[in-house]
Structure formats: C-alpha cells, structure tokens
Design an enzyme around this catalytic site. Structure first.
Site, PDB file in Angstrom:
ATOM      1  N   ARG A   1      -4.039 -10.139   4.726  1.00 37.71           N
ATOM      2  CA  ARG A   1      -4.400 -10.121   3.299  1.00 37.71           C
ATOM      3  C   ARG A   1      -3.212  -9.583   2.511  1.00 37.71           C
ATOM      4  O   ARG A   1      -2.851  -8.418   2.661  1.00 37.71           O
ATOM      5  CB  ARG A   1      -5.629  -9.224   3.119  1.00 37.71           C
ATOM      6  CG  ARG A   1      -6.158  -9.142   1.701  1.00 37.71           C
ATOM      7  CD  ARG A   1      -7.347  -8.181   1.648  1.00 37.71           C
ATOM      8  NE  ARG A   1      -7.903  -8.123   0.317  1.00 37.71           N
ATOM      9  CZ  ARG A   1      -7.416  -7.364  -0.663  1.00 37.71           C
ATOM     10  NH1 ARG A   1      -6.364  -6.601  -0.470  1.00 37.71           N
ATOM     11  NH2 ARG A   1      -7.988  -7.373  -1.857  1.00 37.71           N
TER      12      ARG A   1
ATOM     13  N   LYS B   1       0.808  -1.223   0.000  1.00 26.89           N
ATOM     14  CA  LYS B   1       0.000   0.000   0.000  1.00 26.89           C
ATOM     15  C   LYS B   1       0.842   1.274   0.000  1.00 26.89           C
ATOM     16  O   LYS B   1       2.025   1.271   0.298  1.00 26.89           O
ATOM     17  CB  LYS B   1      -1.015  -0.027   1.150  1.00 26.89           C
ATOM     18  CG  LYS B   1      -2.246  -0.873   0.757  1.00 26.89           C
ATOM     19  CD  LYS B   1      -3.361  -0.857   1.754  1.00 26.89           C
ATOM     20  CE  LYS B   1      -4.513  -1.728   1.206  1.00 26.89           C
ATOM     21  NZ  LYS B   1      -5.538  -1.985   2.217  1.00 26.89           N
TER      22      LYS B   1
HETATM   23  N1  HH2 Z   1      -7.621  -3.611   0.812  1.00 26.33           N
HETATM   24  C1  HH2 Z   1      -7.953  -3.610  -0.503  1.00 26.33           C
HETATM   25  C2  HH2 Z   1      -9.046  -4.351  -0.954  1.00 26.33           C
HETATM   26  N2  HH2 Z   1      -9.779  -5.112  -0.109  1.00 26.33           N
HETATM   27  N3  HH2 Z   1     -10.199  -5.910   2.072  1.00 26.33           N
HETATM   28  C3  HH2 Z   1      -9.897  -5.924   3.382  1.00 26.33           C
HETATM   29  N4  HH2 Z   1     -10.623  -6.677   4.238  1.00 26.33           N
HETATM   30  N5  HH2 Z   1      -8.847  -5.200   3.894  1.00 26.33           N
HETATM   31  C4  HH2 Z   1      -8.072  -4.418   3.091  1.00 26.33           C
HETATM   32  O1  HH2 Z   1      -7.151  -3.738   3.619  1.00 26.33           O
HETATM   33  C5  HH2 Z   1      -8.361  -4.365   1.689  1.00 26.33           C
HETATM   34  C6  HH2 Z   1      -9.460  -5.144   1.196  1.00 26.33           C
HETATM   35  C7  HH2 Z   1      -7.152  -2.802  -1.468  1.00 26.33           C
HETATM   36  O2  HH2 Z   1      -6.125  -3.520  -2.033  1.00 26.33           O
HETATM   37  P1  HH2 Z   1      -6.122  -4.273  -3.461  1.00 26.33           P
HETATM   38  O3  HH2 Z   1      -7.206  -5.309  -3.540  1.00 26.33           O
HETATM   39  O4  HH2 Z   1      -4.772  -4.775  -3.704  1.00 26.33           O
HETATM   40  O5  HH2 Z   1      -6.361  -3.148  -4.531  1.00 26.33           O
HETATM   41  P2  HH2 Z   1      -7.627  -2.663  -5.341  1.00 26.33           P
HETATM   42  O6  HH2 Z   1      -8.648  -2.228  -4.356  1.00 26.33           O
HETATM   43  O7  HH2 Z   1      -7.098  -1.528  -6.194  1.00 26.33           O
HETATM   44  O8  HH2 Z   1      -8.146  -3.821  -6.167  1.00 26.33           O
END
Ligand code: HH2
Length: 257
Positions: A237, A203
């Site tokens: 995660r 992040k």
């Molecule tokens: N962060 C993201 C998405 N889903 N769910 C939970 N429970 N906790 C988190 O911190 C979290 C999440 C964001 O990350 P990512 O899926 O890599 O990116 P994007 O939202 O751009 O798909």
C-alpha cells in the site's frame, strides 16, 4: 495498492484530494501508474486523529468509489465502520480494508454477505492513543497471535478464508524499532497461510531513522517496499505508485528469479 485519502487531515496527503473531482482524477492516475487496487479512505488514522462521523465519511468516499468502480478499477474501502463499508460496497468497492480487523460487530456479517475480500490489520490501541508508549514482549509473536484470532473470527462469521488478507499494521501502536523488527521478520507471517499486505509509505519511522520530512520519504519508502517484497509481502500500500510500481516489479524479479 494506491492510497487515495479523501480527507482534510491525512498525515501526508491530507486536503489534497478532498474534492471528489480531483480525487477521482488522482485515482485514475494511480491506476495508470500501475496500481491494481485503489484504496479509498475518508477518515485519517494518523496518530492522534479524531474520529469522523459515518455520514461525513460516506459523503467523502462514495462518489469517488462509484466513479472509479464505473471505470472498471478495483476499489478497496479503507474504513472501520460497517455503515461506510456498506455504502462503499453498494457503490462498487470489492475489498474492505479495516485497520481495526473487524472490531465493528456489523462488519464481519456485512463482508460475509457481500462476499468481498477483507484486509485484517493489527493495531495496538486506537489512533488517538496508540503511540503512547506501546510495549510488546515479542512484537511479531503478539501480532501473529492477534491475526490468527481475527482470521478465526472472520471465518466463523462466514467470510471465506480465501478472501482474507493480513497486515501487521506498520506504525499502528509501534515504536520505530518495532516497525524495523516486523519488516526484518516479515517472512514469519507466511505461517498464517494468507497473503500479507504492508503499508510503510512515507511513515514516521522512516523520518525517524533518516531525519526526513514527510515529503522526503520516497527513497526510504522504496527500501522498505523492496524489503517487504523480498520477504514475501504480496500487497503493498503506497502513495507514490509511479516510483513504487518499478520497485515492486524489480524486487519481485529478484525474489522469484
Ligand atoms: N496505513 C494507513 C491507513 N490504512 N491500511 C492498511 N491495510 N495498512 C496500513 O499500513 C495502513 C492502512 C495510514 O496511512 P495513510 O492512509 O497515508 O494516512 P492517514 O491514516 O492519515 O489517512
């Protein structure tokens, strides 16, 4: 928990797994590398992201969820739409990972009926607006109050308390210093009496402090994962399961020995 974004625009792996076959292969790889749960998402929640229509999200995630569930893997669906969660549950998902903590009024009744586990995450604002000068008095106290209220709403809707997991929502309406404070004080979330999930993987705050681009944040992520485990997190995660599985195992040993 291994991250599998079937999206064109996720902040770190957008576009990489947009076709179902490569997404499924990557999900299987994450499981082999040590992920106990594969978190499948069809909509980016990165700061500034545009919402995606439910039918588009369903078309992206359902074939992937079905294929992974058929292989006996535990699959969570990363969505805030009840229509998407419903289709994913029918395809074999057993966990709903909802970054809006059941904001869609149809989500809680669905989760209750389907008897799935639910991750309730804190976010201030929406992905479009959340990084526009978020302000808190005491960031941890405010998130704890929000999660306590959402736990109450979830159980009132008929979701069994033992199926609920809480997540402070790293990067969702938080400045870099808020994310550090949440990680430093993560132990306080034990007061909620539910397992704590955390998502720091690659992040922006890691890039902010280390001056690293998104593909250079694995060591920084490892430090946050170790800190989170040592302070009691039970669900981590991450994208880089190959590296982080060892970080989790070693920090768990350090915590429990
Ligand atoms: N962060 C993201 C998405 N889903 N769910 C939970 N429970 N906790 C988190 O911190 C979290 C999440 C964001 O990350 P990512 O899926 O890599 O990116 P994007 O939202 O751009 O798909």
């Amino acid at each position: 928990m291994g991250v599998l974004n079937v999206t064109p625009d996720s902040f770190s792996d957008g576009g990489t797994w947009i076709d179902a076959r490569s997404a499924i292969a990557h999900g299987v790889r994450l499981a082999r590398q040590g992920a106990d749960i594969i978190d499948v998402g069809g909509e980016s929640t990165r700061p500034g992201a545009e919402p995606v229509a439910a039918d588009v999200e369903i078309r992206r995630v359902v074939p992937v969820v079905r294929a992974l569930a058929r292989r006996g893997l535990a699959v969570s669906i990363d969505t805030s739409k009840a229509a998407v969660a419903s289709a994913a549950i029918d395809a074999g998902a057993s966990i709903v990972n909802d970054v809006t903590a059941l904001a869609d009024p149809a989500m809680a009744p669905l989760a209750a009926r389907a008897r799935v586990a639910v991750i309730l995450m804190h976010m201030k604002g929406t992905p479009r607006t959340m990084q526009a000068r978020p302000r808190y008095g005491d960031v941890v106290k405010e998130i704890l109050a929000f999660l306590r209220a959402r736990l109450r709403a979830a159980t009132s809707a008929g979701i069994a308390r033992e199926r609920l997991i809480v997540d402070p929502g790293i990067g969702f309406g938080k400045l870099p210093r808020h994310n550090l404070e949440i990680l430093r004080r993560l132990g306080e979330f034990a007061a909620l009496g539910r397992p704590v999930a955390i998502g720091t993987s690659r992040k922006r705050f890691i890039g902010h402090y280390l001056g690293r681009d998104v593909d250079e944040r694995v060591p920084g992520t490892a430090a946050t994962v170790a800190a989170a485990v040592l302070r009691g997190a039970s669900l981590i995660r991450v994208h880089d399961v190959d590296v982080m599985a060892d970080v989790v195992r070693m920090s768990t040993l350090l915590r429990d020995s």
